[in-house]
Design an enzyme around this catalytic site. Sequence first.
Site, PDB file in Angstrom:
ATOM      1  N   PHE A 139       0.852  -1.186   0.000  1.00  0.00           N
ATOM      2  CA  PHE A 139       0.000   0.000   0.000  1.00  0.00           C
ATOM      3  C   PHE A 139       0.882   1.229   0.000  1.00  0.00           C
ATOM      4  CE2 PHE A 139      -2.451   3.463   1.880  1.00  0.00           C
ATOM      5  CZ  PHE A 139      -3.529   3.472   1.014  1.00  0.00           C
ATOM      6  N   ASP A 224       9.181   2.365   1.697  1.00  0.00           N
ATOM      7  CA  ASP A 224       8.019   3.101   2.190  1.00  0.00           C
ATOM      8  C   ASP A 224       7.912   2.802   3.677  1.00  0.00           C
ATOM      9  OD1 ASP A 224       5.534   3.916   3.032  1.00  0.00           O
ATOM     10  OD2 ASP A 224       4.505   3.344   1.182  1.00  0.00           O
ATOM     11  N   LYS A 253       2.692   9.517   8.555  1.00  0.00           N
ATOM     12  CA  LYS A 253       1.944   9.074   9.738  1.00  0.00           C
ATOM     13  C   LYS A 253       2.441   9.656  11.078  1.00  0.00           C
ATOM     14  CE  LYS A 253      -0.793   5.336   7.998  1.00  0.00           C
ATOM     15  NZ  LYS A 253      -0.498   4.787   6.686  1.00  0.00           N
TER      16      LYS A 253
HETATM   17  C1  LIG Z   1      -0.766   5.061   5.267  1.00  0.00           C
HETATM   18  C2  LIG Z   1       0.233   4.653   4.278  1.00  0.00           C
HETATM   19  C3  LIG Z   1       0.455   5.386   3.095  1.00  0.00           C
HETATM   20  C4  LIG Z   1      -0.411   6.544   2.689  1.00  0.00           C
HETATM   21  O1  LIG Z   1      -0.293   7.619   3.555  1.00  0.00           O
HETATM   22  P1  LIG Z   1      -1.320   8.846   3.424  1.00  0.00           P
HETATM   23  O2  LIG Z   1      -0.810   9.817   4.443  1.00  0.00           O
HETATM   24  O3  LIG Z   1      -2.683   8.302   3.727  1.00  0.00           O
HETATM   25  O4  LIG Z   1      -1.234   9.359   2.044  1.00  0.00           O
HETATM   26  C5  LIG Z   1       1.481   4.996   2.274  1.00  0.00           C
HETATM   27  N1  LIG Z   1       2.249   3.942   2.569  1.00  0.00           N
HETATM   28  C6  LIG Z   1       2.065   3.208   3.687  1.00  0.00           C
HETATM   29  C7  LIG Z   1       2.969   2.061   3.969  1.00  0.00           C
HETATM   30  C8  LIG Z   1       1.041   3.531   4.567  1.00  0.00           C
HETATM   31  O5  LIG Z   1       0.844   2.791   5.665  1.00  0.00           O
END
Ligand SMILES: *Cc1c(COP(=O)(O)O)cnc(C)c1O
Length: 398
Positions: A139, A224, A253
């Site tokens: 994700f 990420d 986050k």
């Molecule tokens: C939450 C998340 C995102 C997206 O972050 P947003 O602030 O909602 O755009 C991207 N990568 C990972 C691994 C995430 O957990």
Amino acid sequence: MSTSSEWIARGDKHIAKTYGRYPLVPVRGEGCRLWDADGKAYLDFLAGVAVNSLGHCHPKVVAALQRQAATLIHCSNYYHIPQQIELAEILCANSFGDRVFFCNSGAEANEAAIKLARKFSKEKHGDNRFEVITALGSFHGRTIGGISATGQEKVRLGFEPVVPGFSYVPFGDIDALRSAVGSGTCAILLEPIQGEGGVNVPPAGYLAQVRELCDAHKLLLIFDEVQSGCGRTGTLFGYQNEGMEPDIMTLAKALAGGPPIGAMVTREAIAESFGPGTHGSTFGGNPLVTAAGVAAMKVLLEDGVLENCVAMGDTLRHRLEELRNRYPFVVAVRGRGLILGMELSIEGAPIVNKALERGLLLNCTVGKVLRFVPPLTVTAAEIDEAMSILDGILAEIE
Ligand SMILES: *Cc1c(COP(=O)(O)O)cnc(C)c1O
């Protein structure tokens, strides 16, 4: 002040229906607790999906925000921003990175990483190298670039055509990754631990093998760390458990202890491709959020939060494993630090709903994995309380 049901009825009229929301209206938070509009208290083991890692309204984050709000809230990135500089210094002093680009979310941080990887690779290796390999079950955010990178069909449905140049391989399978690399590949983008995909931890040594593969083919390795970063796994960044380093890392986050922020961290030689005018963000790294970021990172580094995450991660994991031993429908417990998943052979949603009724906030990813991402400041007593609520719910399942 309206009641929860009044707010929910009003929201139903004008808020876009992009979320399946639980019937909860939080209005106040402190540490691991949230209170709803009717005054009911909840133990928060979702923590704004791993955002409130220092608990709700950590006093040092609140103080930094209050101070900064009364001094300077926003100014343009045409100017130099002291709080942004301080936060970049902290991130670079504590990671592989030399330079930081600030934005406002995880998706934007990944956008910056993908843009930089493409530009660097084109400059370095020629125009045909722009493809990024990511993992199935990953994700990476909800922008067009984010859903293009995300290895889940469901996030792309209806929004096609997506951005070209992405391919997906099974997570944790080094041979699949090797076969996917071609002359057009410029980067590999992975979460060190998949969060939304069901708290998937790769096999030991996999990420080091990915590093070697990237070195052999001169590919950029992008992590990420939006969810796995900022202390969640017990080290400041997830990659630090793996004895290797990426070339680019994205954060968001928990980075500012609550306020919206994103960051892309990279090495000097790669950052050179992001010269003046190549990328930008109006709000990115503004004084208000970066002041919170500095405060949050200092708490994380100096107030024993990582140590607590390791200790409480062990405690929670053992408690979850106890439940696995007692309930046959609990298939597996996995994760690291305080990103833990409990895989079930049954649907998780009814359990999450019952937990909410009984004052415990959790969520469920990919249908059958209960996810536990409490504040890293959680106490043993709070884990006890949460586990006795969960145990009570599991005991009622036939
Ligand atoms: C939450 C998340 C995102 C997206 O972050 P947003 O602030 O909602 O755009 C991207 N990568 C990972 C691994 C995430 O957990």
